[in-house]
Design a protein around this motif. Structure first.
Motif, short mmCIF file in Angstrom:
data_model
loop_
_atom_site.label_atom_id
_atom_site.label_comp_id
_atom_site.label_asym_id
_atom_site.label_seq_id
_atom_site.Cartn_x
_atom_site.Cartn_y
_atom_site.Cartn_z
N ARG B 82 78.86 19.22 16.45
CA ARG B 82 79.06 20.55 17.00
C ARG B 82 77.77 21.15 17.55
O ARG B 82 76.67 20.73 17.21
CB ARG B 82 79.64 21.50 15.94
CG ARG B 82 78.65 21.88 14.85
CD ARG B 82 79.17 23.02 14.00
NE ARG B 82 79.30 24.23 14.78
CZ ARG B 82 79.66 25.41 14.25
NH1 ARG B 82 79.95 25.50 12.97
NH2 ARG B 82 79.74 26.48 15.00
N TYR B 84 76.11 25.28 18.62
CA TYR B 84 76.26 26.65 18.14
C TYR B 84 76.16 27.65 19.28
O TYR B 84 75.47 27.42 20.27
CB TYR B 84 75.17 26.96 17.10
CG TYR B 84 75.31 26.13 15.85
CD1 TYR B 84 76.08 26.55 14.79
CD2 TYR B 84 74.68 24.89 15.76
CE1 TYR B 84 76.23 25.78 13.66
CE2 TYR B 84 74.82 24.11 14.64
CZ TYR B 84 75.60 24.56 13.59
OH TYR B 84 75.75 23.79 12.47
N LYS B 88 70.80 26.64 17.44
CA LYS B 88 70.04 26.39 16.23
C LYS B 88 69.17 25.15 16.40
O LYS B 88 69.58 24.05 16.11
CB LYS B 88 70.98 26.20 15.04
CG LYS B 88 71.72 27.47 14.66
CD LYS B 88 72.53 27.27 13.41
CE LYS B 88 73.55 28.36 13.20
NZ LYS B 88 72.97 29.70 13.05
N MET B 89 67.96 25.38 16.92
CA MET B 89 67.00 24.28 17.04
C MET B 89 66.31 24.07 15.70
O MET B 89 66.23 24.98 14.88
CB MET B 89 65.92 24.65 18.08
CG MET B 89 66.37 24.65 19.51
SD MET B 89 66.54 22.99 20.18
CE MET B 89 68.27 22.75 20.06
N PHE B 90 65.82 22.86 15.48
CA PHE B 90 64.97 22.64 14.31
C PHE B 90 63.56 23.08 14.68
O PHE B 90 62.86 22.39 15.41
CB PHE B 90 65.00 21.16 13.89
CG PHE B 90 66.36 20.71 13.48
CD1 PHE B 90 67.09 21.41 12.53
CD2 PHE B 90 66.93 19.57 14.02
CE1 PHE B 90 68.35 21.00 12.15
CE2 PHE B 90 68.19 19.15 13.64
CZ PHE B 90 68.90 19.87 12.71
N ALA B 91 63.18 24.24 14.17
CA ALA B 91 61.87 24.79 14.50
C ALA B 91 60.78 23.84 14.00
O ALA B 91 60.93 23.19 12.98
CB ALA B 91 61.71 26.17 13.86
#
Lengths: 357, 251
Positions: B82, B84, B88-91
């Motif tokens: 999925r 968003y 929602k990135m992985f910072a």
């Protein structure tokens, strides 16, 4: 290869320090450098937990103490009164016990350092699992408080248990013969060897953790830190990875505790104290949370200064102050100030085509 | 054949029925869209399907297995990916690393072999790197591979998120407003891309506000309003459905 090469300058620095102290006749510095290296082993383990997996622990002195106290007690407390017990006889027949004489010539029967060390680290790992399963469900300051509670329990336990020497701690811990010719001991005759041994252990630990961070597991851990929800949706089993990292860092702390206790020949309750845990967290924060090199460097530097007594009686106050100042002015660590704020998220050289290494 | 079926799904937040008795099916190989006014319960529906939220009652069946109440990572392992609505990135990770996390389930390297950088993990690592790079190129953001994902432009982050989901090699892909915040050219591009993804054999379920995009690419459309399904039909029929026109345009 690249990863090995990155360690080389550090290795050269380690040798240089030893040569310098020998030439200038200041070899006593090596004792604190050795101890600082063992403390830093705990620090880099905590760095992975805090900086990469994003879980805070204010109880790591507890794991250090479990490692140190168990190996100290098992290698000094005589089992002579229990000689006939089935368990003691079984251990003896497995060659895990060592018979000797104490200072007054009385018969002494203790566990060998190797067996004690393995047992101590295993117990630390099991306790980490038992604590971690319920506690890692918590987040942020709730997790910090729960681990703080664990640290306090360990501290009060060693302080209240006669077998652990109560307020006196345990002294007279024998040297640890790792293998032929290599002994963990504070004797000045083996000071240089112990210095190299401690740094060998620390650098090996660093290489293992750097490898971990550049792998599938390391990416998963950093992803958890970045966005738990998205990591979950990518198939990362968050609870399991948090627990495994918690156990890994506890094992690093316990190994540091075992080795330093044999090196010092003893351990006292202050090693289990809450202020120690706060100090470790402060050092990881100064190093830059998700920065293994920074954590290790700061671990060595600050522990060395502290052990040399540079901070005098204000030792704990200095670490408290460091924590406040870092949180206010350099939450990404002191190195981020040097490198400029832009690089704040730079980690151990993220991904490079390194498959052939 | 239905790859996903939702039966009498309910989710209440206190007294609010965010999703109320919704049932529909997604056939393998199609693009299905969920539309509805703001607050209709579209994102809640996605969260229920992907496991991020627990349904109050009802059944979600994915590839023949009941998955309601399972954790998102378990559902992901069954082949559902999925994106968003608010990315929602992985910072702290580069675009490439973000996509590499998408390959997590395809990898086997564990704690010990990773720490030892064991030779048997090298092949896997190379394959993950190659695959991730290919996906970034596919989405035309190959040149951003080594840039921190959170410092990319909005549209690029959206592409990274899509590449990350594709890296999971899912059989069903949930897209939550893939065209939100994009201009009409970029939106058309996303439309072509989604069609391409469908042609790769991946079933797509999307939530979208952009009606022209939805009408262009969807095979079927479900319309939600205040948590209830009010229509489910082909795009042309939905356009002429009086009830849908009423809720979108008013009386």
């Amino acid at each position: 290869m690249k990863r090995i090469l990155a360690i080389l300058p550090l290795l050269a620095a380690v040798v240089l320090v030893q040569l310098l102290t020998t030439w200038t006749g200041t070899q006593f510095y090596l004792t604190q450098m050795t101890m600082a290296a063992y403390y830093s082993l705990l620090i880099i383990g905590l760095c992975v937990l805090m900086g990469y997996a994003g879980q805070i622990s204010l109880g790591h002195a507890g794991f250090f103490a479990i490692g140190g106290y168990l190996s100290a007690a098992l290698t000094t407390r005589s089992l002579v009164p229990f000689k006939e017990a089935a368990l003691v006889r079984l251990l003896d027949s497995c060659g895990l016990l060592h018979a000797g004489k104490d200072l007054y010539g009385a018969e002494l029967l203790v566990v060998t350092p190797w067996a004690a060390a393995v047992f101590a680290v295993l117990v630390a790992a099991l306790i980490a699992v038992a604590i971690g399963i319920p506690v890692l469900k918590l987040k942020g300051h709730y997790l910090a408080m729960a681990t703080l509670g664990f640290g306090i329990i360990i501290y009060r336990l060693v302080l209240a248990t006669p077998w652990f020497g109560e307020a006196d701690g345990i002294s007279g811990v024998p040297p640890f013969h790792l293998f032929s010719g290599v002994t963990v001991s504070g004797e000045s005759s083996v000071r240089i060897m112990n210095y190299y041994l401690a740094w060998g252990v620390l650098l090996s630990g660093l290489v293992l953790l750097i490898n971990l961070m550049q792998s599938r597991i390391g990416r998963a851990l950093r992803a958890i830190h970045g966005s738990e929800e998205a990591a979950d949706a990518m198939g990362v089993n968050i609870a399991r990875f948090k627990l495994q990292t918690f156990v890994l860092s506890a094992v690093f702390a316990a190994i540091a505790g075992v080795l330093l206790t044999h090196y010092n020949g003893g351990i006292g309750p202050s090693e289990a104290g809450v202020m120690k845990s706060v100090r470790y967290v402060a050092i990881v924060a100064v190093g830059g949370m998700a920065h293994l090199w920074g954590a290790m460097f700061m671990g060595v530097l600050l522990n060395f200064l502290s052990l040399r007594g540079v901070f005098g009686s204000y030792d704990d106050a200095v670490f408290g102050l460091i924590l406040i100042v870092i949180m206010l002015f350099a939450p990404d660590g002191i190195l981020s100030l040097l490198a400029g704020r832009k690089k704040k998220a730079a980690t151990v050289q993220p991904v490079q085509q390194d498959g052939e290494a | 054949m239905a790859i996903l079926s939702v039966e009498n799904l309910h989710r209440r937040f206190g007294g609010l029925h965010a999703v109320n008795d919704v049932s529909f099916q997604v056939t393998a190989g199609q693009i299905k869209a969920v539309i509805g006014p703001n607050g209709a319960g579209k994102t809640t529906l996605f969260n229920l399907v992907s496991g991020a939220l627990m349904p109050s009652s009802g059944v979600v069946r994915f590839q023949g297995k009941d998955i309601q109440g399972r954790r998102p990572y378990e559902i992901a392992a069954l082949g559902m990916a999925r994106t968003y609505q608010n990315i929602k990135m992985f910072a702290g990770m580069t675009a490439l690393e973000n996509v590499m996390v998408g390959c997590h389930l395809r990898g086997k390297a564990g704690f010990f072999s990773s720490m030892l950088h064991a030779p048997w993990t090298w092949g896997e690592e190379r394959a993950v790197l190659k695959k991730s790079m290919e996906l970034l190129e596919l989405l035309e953001i190959g040149e951003c591979a080594h840039v921190l994902a959170t410092s990319l432009a909005f549209g690029q982050q959206r592409a990274v998120e899509l590449a990350r989901a594709l890296a999971m090699q899912p059989s069903l892909l949930l897209l939550d407003e893939p065209a939100a915040g994009l201009n009409i050219y970029e939106t058309a591009e996303v439309g072509r891309l989604i069609t391409k993804i469908r042609d790769m054999g991946i079933t797509v379920l999307l939530v979208e506000h952009d009606m022209s995009l939805v009408m262009d690419i969807s095979d079927e459309i479900v319309v939600l309003c205040f948590g209830e399904k009010i229509a489910e039909d082909l795009p042309a029929a939905i356009q002429n459905n009086p009830e849908v026109i009423r809720i979108y345009l008013g009386e």
